[in-house]
Design a protein around this motif. Structure first.
Motif, short mmCIF file in Angstrom:
data_model
loop_
_atom_site.label_atom_id
_atom_site.label_comp_id
_atom_site.label_asym_id
_atom_site.label_seq_id
_atom_site.Cartn_x
_atom_site.Cartn_y
_atom_site.Cartn_z
N GLY A 1 0.78 -1.24 0.00
CA GLY A 1 0.00 0.00 0.00
C GLY A 1 0.81 1.27 0.00
N MET A 2 2.02 1.26 -0.52
CA MET A 2 2.87 2.44 -0.49
C MET A 2 2.59 3.35 -1.69
N PHE A 3 2.44 4.64 -1.42
CA PHE A 3 2.35 5.62 -2.49
C PHE A 3 2.91 6.93 -1.99
N ASP A 4 3.16 7.85 -2.91
CA ASP A 4 3.81 9.11 -2.56
C ASP A 4 3.16 10.24 -3.35
N PHE A 5 2.61 11.22 -2.63
CA PHE A 5 1.98 12.36 -3.29
C PHE A 5 2.96 13.14 -4.16
N ASP A 6 4.26 13.00 -3.88
CA ASP A 6 5.27 13.74 -4.63
C ASP A 6 5.73 13.02 -5.89
N GLN A 7 5.14 11.87 -6.18
CA GLN A 7 5.47 11.19 -7.43
C GLN A 7 5.12 12.09 -8.62
N PRO A 8 5.89 12.04 -9.70
CA PRO A 8 5.56 12.85 -10.88
C PRO A 8 4.16 12.53 -11.40
N HIS A 9 3.40 13.58 -11.66
CA HIS A 9 2.05 13.46 -12.24
C HIS A 9 1.10 12.64 -11.37
N PHE A 10 1.28 12.70 -10.05
CA PHE A 10 0.46 11.88 -9.16
C PHE A 10 -1.03 12.20 -9.32
N ILE A 11 -1.38 13.49 -9.33
CA ILE A 11 -2.79 13.87 -9.39
C ILE A 11 -3.43 13.39 -10.70
#
Length: 434
Positions: free
Chosen positions: A84-94
């Motif tokens: 379940g790992m994710f990162d809001f700072d990933q490129p193009h996350f939104i």
């Protein structure tokens, strides 16, 4: 269900952690015996647990979370593995999130850090020791270690069919040689993806409204126990009823024992979906009733009522039009499978966006009256059809709340345009002030 922080957050939590026994007493619930493993048998040094974390406060925490915990006595390690790992700072996350192309990954995390984090956030923790043979334990350990490699860890997240819980389920099924799927795939449950989602949105009306509007027909199909395991808490409950074959071919419980590691000071997750239908009925009827009253006032010569009726009708066309465009976009241009075939488009019609201009234009200038009446009438008829067609097999989406909200308002908007344009035509020569 989704694990909200990147690994460094857990490293910080590790500072706060202490040995498990020093933090909270364990509450052993049940035990079952399995054939004893030979001391030198490969995998006999491993103990495998399913860790289940209860729901939390933030949106992505409301579905709970889980992880595989492997205790390796030979290496002296206690590692958990979660998907379940994710990162809001990933490129193009939104943009990836909007289009259904979010990238999650699997991460091994030290057991003490994991437990400390969830205790700190007041989320219950249940450990279930699994009745796996030494060979199955070793197979599972090898798989999760392979899965944690940089080239293997990432995957495209799907809320229902490929999430952190289903990935864990599939890893265990791999170790069990497919026995978990065989034991659960044909056992149907009374729930659906929509029902479970609404159940876990209890107490948050905006979220409840959003998911009720966004989910389409596919979310209403009955799901099996295998599919229900997209929810961590349901998986833990389902495991209590599953049996698998041991090394001798005998059926044994999948869960060997249970330990409540931490009990949160919050109510457990809701067991049923909330009954919000009456609220949607009330809002829809109230909005329509206010429109009727304002139109009556406008027909009596009240300029403020004329403005209010026009504004209220226009506001709804904005809401319905923008909402409809979003639903259409989700269906046609994204990978969100469960937002497809959405009958809510009959009630939140993208064509309503044209009425944003046509409603005030037709009422105040008497231009485009025919177009406004025809379009508003067409939208109202579609909404009425969406209600009447509920008994037809192809139109049986569980969207009663949306119908209750939108149908009376769509009808009232058409009636408003009809009455006010008629009134303006007859009164304009003698009431130029309007």
């Amino acid at each position: 269900m989704k694990f909200p922080l990147i690994l460094k957050a857990f490293l910080g939590a590790a500072v706060l952690s202490a040995p498990l026994g020093a933090q909270t007493p364990a509450d052993t619930v049940s035990k079952a015996n399995v054939p004893a493993a030979l001391p030198n048998e490969a995998g006999s040094n491993l103990t495998v647990y399913l860790l289940t974390f209860g729901w939390g406060d933030v949106v992505w925490e409301r579905f709970g979370h889980n992880a595989i915990w492997i205790k390796d006595r030979t290496r002296g390690t206690d590692m958990t593995y979660n998907w379940g790992m994710f990162d809001f700072d990933q490129p193009h996350f939104i943009w990836r999130f909007v289009t259904g192309d979010t990238r999650y990954w699997m991460e091994p995390i030290d057991y003490n850090s994991m437990v400390a984090y969830y205790k700190q956030h007041n989320r219950s923790i249940l450990a279930q020791e699994l009745n796996l043979s030494p060979a199955q334990r070793l197979k599972l350990q090898q798989f999760v270690q392979w899965n944690a490699l940089p080239q293997n860890k990432f995957y495209r997240y799907d809320y229902y069919r490929d999430n952190c819980s289903t990935r864990l389920r599939d890893a265990l099924d791999h170790a069990l040689g497919g026995q978990l799927q065989t034991a659960t795939v044909s056992r149907m449950t009374p729930g659906t993806y929509r029902w479970h989602t609404q159940r876990l949105m209890t107490g948050d009306l905006p979220l409840y409204t959003g998911v009720t509007l966004a989910l389409g027909h596919p979310a209403d199909k009955p799901i099996s126990m295998w599919q229900e395991m997209f929810l961590p808490v349901r998986m833990a409950n389902d495991f209590r009823t599953v049996t698998v074959a041991d090394s001798t071919g005998n059926q044994i419980p999948l869960v060997k024992s249970e330990t409540a590691i931490f009990t949160a000071g919050r109510p457990p997750e809701p067991s049923t979906a909330p009954g919000y239908l009456w609220l949607f009925v009330a809002v829809g009827l109230l909005y329509a009733a206010i429109l009727v009253l304002l139109v009556r006032g406008a027909e009596s010569g009240n300029r403020l009522a004329l403005f209010g009726a026009t504004a209220l009708a226009t506001v709804w066309t904005i809401v319905a039009g923008v909402g409809g465009l979003a639903l259409l976009f989700a269906w046609v241009f994204t990978k969100h499978y469960f937002m497809g075939r959405n009958e809510n488009l009959l009630h939140f019609d993208p064509l309503s966006i044209a009425l944003v201009v046509l409603v005030p234009l037709s009422i105040y200038t008497l231009r485009g009256v025919s177009r406004a009446l025809k379009l508003a009438g067409f939208i109202a008829l579609l909404s009425l059809f969406g209600f009447v067609a509920q008994g037809i097999p192809l139109f049986d989406q569980k969207n009663g709340e949306v119908v209750a909200l939108a149908l009376p308002i769509n009808l009232a908007v058409w009636w408003t345009v009809y009455r006010l344009t008629s009134y303006r035509r007859t009164s304009l020569p003698s009431s130029a002030a309007l």
